[in-house]
Design an enzyme around this catalytic site. Structure first.
Site, PDB file in Angstrom:
ATOM      1  CB  CYS A   8      -2.183   2.694  -5.247  1.00  0.00           C
ATOM      2  SG  CYS A   8      -3.110   1.152  -5.154  1.00  0.00           S
ATOM      3  CG  HIS A  12      -2.043  -0.959   1.136  1.00  0.00           C
ATOM      4  ND1 HIS A  12      -2.942  -0.990   0.092  1.00  0.00           N
ATOM      5  CD2 HIS A  12      -2.423  -1.955   1.985  1.00  0.00           C
ATOM      6  CE1 HIS A  12      -3.819  -1.948   0.298  1.00  0.00           C
ATOM      7  NE2 HIS A  12      -3.531  -2.553   1.441  1.00  0.00           N
TER       8      HIS A  12
END
Length: 186
Positions: A165, A107
């Site tokens: 991301c 993440h």
């Protein structure tokens, strides 16, 4: 006046909820890091390489990134449950010294929050039960979130790929992915 207080209350609740999620994530990644260090310390043998076959959710090693002073646990799998614990190893991709594509994901707002600070030439280190391996960053790329072409699972040459991301500061489901390519150092 009451609507102003209501909006403030809702805002505080949202901030509290987000803060609680970050705290929980930090606790889980900290616990998994301790577990990864124990796994590494317990066995450091080249003979384990042929028998290395972790199950989904297993803590398998460490990813060290000296340039940003980061040490992260690697967990088998990239489902949300595994990514809460640390860096996920994409199931079906290779491990170090297996001469193939090693794919690690994390993440952007937890384990990989400083990934954008890395530069070409920076070192990435992977430590697992059968050895320590060093990789040098050779390229970076930004792709659409649905672009899966970077995961080829090729087994012609060893390469380490980190994915997260992007953009880093984006709130919500990010529209892109940031990719780092690294080559094995001999």
């Amino acid at each position: 006046m009451k609507s102003g207080y209501l909006i403030m209350f809702i805002g505080l609740c949202l901030i509290g909820y987000a803060s609680w999620g970050i705290i929980q994530s930090n606790v889980k990644t900290g616990q998994t890091l301790v577990e990864a260090k124990k796994v590494i310390a317990a066995s450091h043998s080249d003979s384990l390489k042929d028998k290395f076959s972790p199950k989904q959710g297993d803590t398998v090693g460490l990813l060290k990134i000296p340039a940003i002073e980061s040490e992260l646990a690697i967990v088998e799998g990239t489902d949300p449950e595994e990514l809460e614990k640390g860096v996920g190893h994409y199931k079906g991709s290779y491990f170090p010294d297996q001469n193939g594509q090693i794919v690690l994901s994390g993440h952007r707002d937890t384990v990989f929050k400083q990934l954008g600070k890395l530069k070409l030439g920076d070192e990435l280190q992977v430590e697992i039960s059968y050895g320590e391996y060093s990789y040098k960053i050779v390229d970076t790329k930004i792709v659409d979130a649905d672009d899966t072409s970077i995961i080829t699972l090729q087994n012609e040459k060893e390469e380490l790929i980190l994915t997260t991301c992007y953009p880093f500061g984006y709130i919500g489901n990010a529209p892109q992915r940031y990719i780092i390519y690294a080559e094995k150092q001999i």
